[in-house]
Write an enzyme that holds these catalytic residues in place. Structure first.
Site, PDB file in Angstrom:
ATOM      1  N   LYS A   1      25.337   4.889   6.426  1.00 38.12           N
ATOM      2  CA  LYS A   1      24.079   5.477   6.371  1.00 38.12           C
ATOM      3  C   LYS A   1      23.946   6.786   5.452  1.00 38.12           C
ATOM      4  O   LYS A   1      24.386   7.914   5.793  1.00 38.12           O
ATOM      5  CB  LYS A   1      23.519   5.650   7.834  1.00 38.12           C
TER       6      LYS A   1
ATOM      7  N   ASP B   1      15.945  12.993   6.741  1.00 31.11           N
ATOM      8  CA  ASP B   1      14.984  12.213   7.550  1.00 31.11           C
ATOM      9  C   ASP B   1      14.145  13.181   8.031  1.00 31.11           C
ATOM     10  O   ASP B   1      14.215  13.785   9.291  1.00 31.11           O
ATOM     11  CB  ASP B   1      15.990  11.607   8.572  1.00 31.11           C
TER      12      ASP B   1
ATOM     13  N   LYS C   1       8.799  13.939  12.672  1.00 33.47           N
ATOM     14  CA  LYS C   1       9.593  14.341  13.724  1.00 33.47           C
ATOM     15  C   LYS C   1       9.008  15.747  13.940  1.00 33.47           C
ATOM     16  O   LYS C   1       8.227  16.308  12.981  1.00 33.47           O
ATOM     17  CB  LYS C   1      11.105  14.788  13.115  1.00 33.47           C
TER      18      LYS C   1
ATOM     19  N   ASP D   1      21.785  13.881   7.787  1.00 38.67           N
ATOM     20  CA  ASP D   1      21.542  12.193   8.252  1.00 38.67           C
ATOM     21  C   ASP D   1      22.241  11.206   7.092  1.00 38.67           C
ATOM     22  O   ASP D   1      22.291  10.082   7.412  1.00 38.67           O
ATOM     23  CB  ASP D   1      19.916  11.901   8.339  1.00 38.67           C
TER      24      ASP D   1
ATOM     25  N   ASP E   1      10.709   6.565  12.203  1.00 38.65           N
ATOM     26  CA  ASP E   1      11.941   7.263  12.448  1.00 38.65           C
ATOM     27  C   ASP E   1      13.219   6.441  12.635  1.00 38.65           C
ATOM     28  O   ASP E   1      14.112   7.064  12.470  1.00 38.65           O
ATOM     29  CB  ASP E   1      11.673   8.159  13.475  1.00 38.65           C
TER      30      ASP E   1
ATOM     31  N   GLU F   1      14.544   4.610  10.803  1.00 37.92           N
ATOM     32  CA  GLU F   1      15.014   4.167   9.297  1.00 37.92           C
ATOM     33  C   GLU F   1      16.318   3.876   9.118  1.00 37.92           C
ATOM     34  O   GLU F   1      16.695   2.770   8.354  1.00 37.92           O
ATOM     35  CB  GLU F   1      14.525   5.249   8.439  1.00 37.92           C
TER      36      GLU F   1
ATOM     37  N   ARG G   1      18.631   2.092  10.814  1.00 37.52           N
ATOM     38  CA  ARG G   1      18.889   0.644  10.863  1.00 37.52           C
ATOM     39  C   ARG G   1      18.499  -0.141   9.878  1.00 37.52           C
ATOM     40  O   ARG G   1      19.139  -1.187   9.654  1.00 37.52           O
ATOM     41  CB  ARG G   1      18.665   0.391  12.457  1.00 37.52           C
TER      42      ARG G   1
HETATM   43  N1  BES Z   1      18.579  10.294  12.061  1.00 33.64           N
HETATM   44  C1  BES Z   1      18.118  10.038  13.620  1.00 33.64           C
HETATM   45  C2  BES Z   1      18.963  10.193  14.551  1.00 33.64           C
HETATM   46  C3  BES Z   1      19.475  11.470  15.064  1.00 33.64           C
HETATM   47  C4  BES Z   1      18.678  12.317  15.910  1.00 33.64           C
HETATM   48  C5  BES Z   1      20.700  12.030  14.502  1.00 33.64           C
HETATM   49  C6  BES Z   1      19.508  13.421  16.248  1.00 33.64           C
HETATM   50  C7  BES Z   1      21.250  13.309  14.839  1.00 33.64           C
HETATM   51  C8  BES Z   1      20.523  14.015  15.742  1.00 33.64           C
HETATM   52  C9  BES Z   1      17.544   8.603  13.591  1.00 33.64           C
HETATM   53  O1  BES Z   1      16.851   8.210  12.374  1.00 33.64           O
HETATM   54  C10 BES Z   1      16.305   8.556  14.309  1.00 33.64           C
HETATM   55  O2  BES Z   1      15.286   9.219  14.029  1.00 33.64           O
HETATM   56  N2  BES Z   1      16.362   7.765  15.465  1.00 33.64           N
HETATM   57  C11 BES Z   1      15.405   7.896  16.596  1.00 33.64           C
HETATM   58  C12 BES Z   1      15.326   6.263  16.614  1.00 33.64           C
HETATM   59  C13 BES Z   1      14.055   5.934  17.452  1.00 33.64           C
HETATM   60  C14 BES Z   1      12.691   6.412  17.006  1.00 33.64           C
HETATM   61  C15 BES Z   1      14.061   4.662  18.133  1.00 33.64           C
HETATM   62  C16 BES Z   1      15.842   8.528  17.554  1.00 33.64           C
HETATM   63  O3  BES Z   1      16.769   8.783  17.844  1.00 33.64           O
HETATM   64  O4  BES Z   1      14.743   9.248  18.137  1.00 33.64           O
HETATM   65 ZN    ZN Z   2      17.967   9.104  10.793  1.00 29.73          ZN
HETATM   66 MN    MN Z   3      15.230   8.799  11.775  1.00 28.70          MN
END
Ligand code: BES
Ligand code: ZN
Ligand code: MN
Length: 505
Positions: free
Chosen positions: A271, A276, A283, A294, A353, A355, A357
């Site tokens: 990834k 992000d 966020k 990220d 958010d 993204e 996946r």
């Molecule tokens: N990059 C984030 C995941 C992340 C969060 C990495 C904190 C490192 C520290 C990812 O893209 C994300 O935002 N995931 C969301 C998914 C949700 C919206 C289903 C998350 O984990 O909140």
């Molecule tokens: Zn992310």
């Molecule tokens: Mn995200």
């Protein structure tokens, strides 16, 4: 930093700091080992004294500094405890060597020599590799953006002094350690770089430059190329940013054009979200800080590919990085959108958010159909849920193949990068059924790491696949030996350990 292995027990006048690594000492019936007699003489008997007085017992992490009497070299000697002989292995030696480099940097010692413990077992190849890794990792700084003139002088040379091991074997092991750790440092550099300077385009350029230097094949797809490949999922993420996306492919030991490789083929997919923001599902400000990291999965893939080339691994390895920036704008993708992935499957967007996946869905499909690999392994800072579940102590592993998952865990145990397996069942896949499209991008709050993997499983077919969620381990706000604050380069060592011993699944 230069690292060398030399077959001698003593030092020369150029050594600024001489480090003696020592396992635990039982001071009751302790006698000065013959190999320490000369050192004890330099320091006027103080080596014997610090042990006799109980000031140094070789406990892990303990250090004592000694100074040599007039006219003898080296001027400084440091005793470094590494703990109980029975429990000492590569991990302890790696940490101790990082520690030595950190001490040397503080003292502005430019040339360091290290005397490993006497135990034969502790000069095995695995141990010499780990020690060399420790030097390179301990010498890592990310200070390109600091303008101060008084930056610490880095250690220029570290010599490992061996007495018993075969010099050629020892040098080969050390060389491997250097290559792997420098590749891990490359991953750290990429991940630490601020997102104003590291975007999908510059990330692709960095990969290309590395490929040129190491002889990897490199192919970069731009916006046009991605449209041709019908990567609607990855493109949806990219469309909110003014920085265009890139798909990076690095290949080690590529087969002749048009032919399938006769070697086993393993695809590593990373990834590469260079920043992000969350997109329209923005966020909160606090959570946005550190989101430059990220792209750490992509950075680890690029680092691992470098090491594959330098170590000339005998298999066909393909590294693929989906590089995009996730931003909110008038052109950004939205919750409620339906996008068509490269596989043809349609995806109902629930949260912009989530993204990562989407990027992986297209990259995994591309990897599987283009290279028909024996295994797919993806690395991603994919879910905050993984940070909650496992914290900073290990990465998550989810897989459709038990042997692959367990091999990754074993490799990580060897390199001190832990992976913990989470389940992935049909029940989880049911949870992301969509009423309007083929599959839903997000499940609910429950088991966020698993439903993310369940989503990915739709794009790997029946190819053996493992997903490594490195959200909790890709960066750290707490420094430790060999690891300053910031990016860790987690996974480079474990991937190489796994690929070096690759066997049919
Ligand atoms: N990059 C984030 C995941 C992340 C969060 C990495 C904190 C490192 C520290 C990812 O893209 C994300 O935002 N995931 C969301 C998914 C949700 C919206 C289903 C998350 O984990 O909140
Ligand atoms: Zn992310
Ligand atoms: Mn995200």
């Amino acid at each position: 930093m230069q690292v060398s292995v030399e077959k001698r027990a003593s030092v020369n006048s150029e050594t600024d700091l001489f480090a003696v690594l020592t396992t635990s000492i039982n001071s009751e019936n302790w006698r000065l080992p013959p190999r320490w007699a000369e050192i004890d003489d330099w320091v006027d008997g103080n080596l014997r004294r610090v042990v006799d007085l109980g000031d140094f017992s070789g406990k892990a992490g303990q250090t004592v500094r000694l100074y040599s009497k007039d006219g003898t070299f080296p001027k400084r000697i440091i005793l470094v405890g590494i703990g109980n002989s029975k429990e000492v292995g590569p991990k302890e030696l790696r940490n101790a060597c990082s520690r030595v480099i950190e001490e040397a940097t503080k003292l502005e010692s430019r040339r360091v020599a290290i005397l490993p413990p006497l135990e034969r077992r502790l000069s095995s190849s695995a141990c010499l590799q780990a020690m060399s890794e420790g030097f390179i990792l301990g010498g890592y700084r990310y200070d390109q953006y600091q303008t101060a003139k008084d930056k610490p002088k880095l250690v220029a040379h570290a010599a490992i002094l061996i007495e018993t091991a075969n010099l050629r074997t020892a040098r080969r092991a050390s060389g491997a350690g250097i290559a792997i750790a420098e590749s891990q440092n490359l991953a750290r550099d990429l991940s630490n770089q601020p997102p104003c300077d590291l975007n999908p385009v510059t990330l692709a350029e960095a990969a290309k430059e590395m490929a040129k230097a190491t002889g990897l094949r490199c192919k970069i797809e731009d916006l046009q190329g991605l449209k041709k490949l019908k990567m609607g999922a990855m493109l949806a993420v990219a469309q909110g940013s003014s920085n265009p996306p890139r798909l990076i492919t690095l290949e080690h030991n590529p087969p002749k054009p048009g032919q399938k490789s006769r070697r086993p083929t393993v695809c590593l997919i990373g990834k590469g979200v260079t920043f992000d923001s969350g997109g329209l599902s923005l966020k909160p400000s606090g959570s946005m800080v550190t989101m430059k990291h990220d792209m750490s999965g992509g950075a680890t893939v690029i680092g691992a590919m470098r090491a594959c080339a330098l170590l000339r691994l005998p298999i066909h390895v393909v590294g693929i990085v989906g590089a995009v920036e996730n931003m909110p704008s008038g052109t950004a993708y939205r919750p409620d959108d339906v996008v068509t992935s490269a596989s043809g499957k349609t995806i109902e967007i629930g949260n912009t958010d989530a993204e990562g996946r989407l990027v992986l869905a297209d990259a995994l499909h591309y990897a599987r159909t283009t290279f028909e690999p024996d295994a797919l392994i993806d690395l991603a800072t994919l879910t905050g849920a993984c940070v909650i579940a496992l914290g900073k102590w290990c990465a998550g592993v989810l897989a459709n193949n038990e042997a692959l998952a367990s091999r990754i865990q074993v490799a990580g145990e060897t390199t001190s990068e832990r992976f913990w397996q989470l389940p992935l069942w049909e029940d989880h896949r049911k949870f992301i059924k969509s009423h309007i499209a083929d599959v839903k991008q997000v499940g609910g709050r429950e088991a966020g790491t698993i439903t993310a993997a369940a989503f990915l499983s739709h794009f790997v077919g029946d190819t053996p696949w493992a997903h490594l969620d490195i959200a909790g381990v890709a960066n750290t706000d707490q420094a430790s030996s060999g690891q300053p604050r910031g990016a860790t380069g987690f996974g480079v060592r474990a991937l190489i350990e796994l690929l070096q011993n690759w066997k049919k699944l």
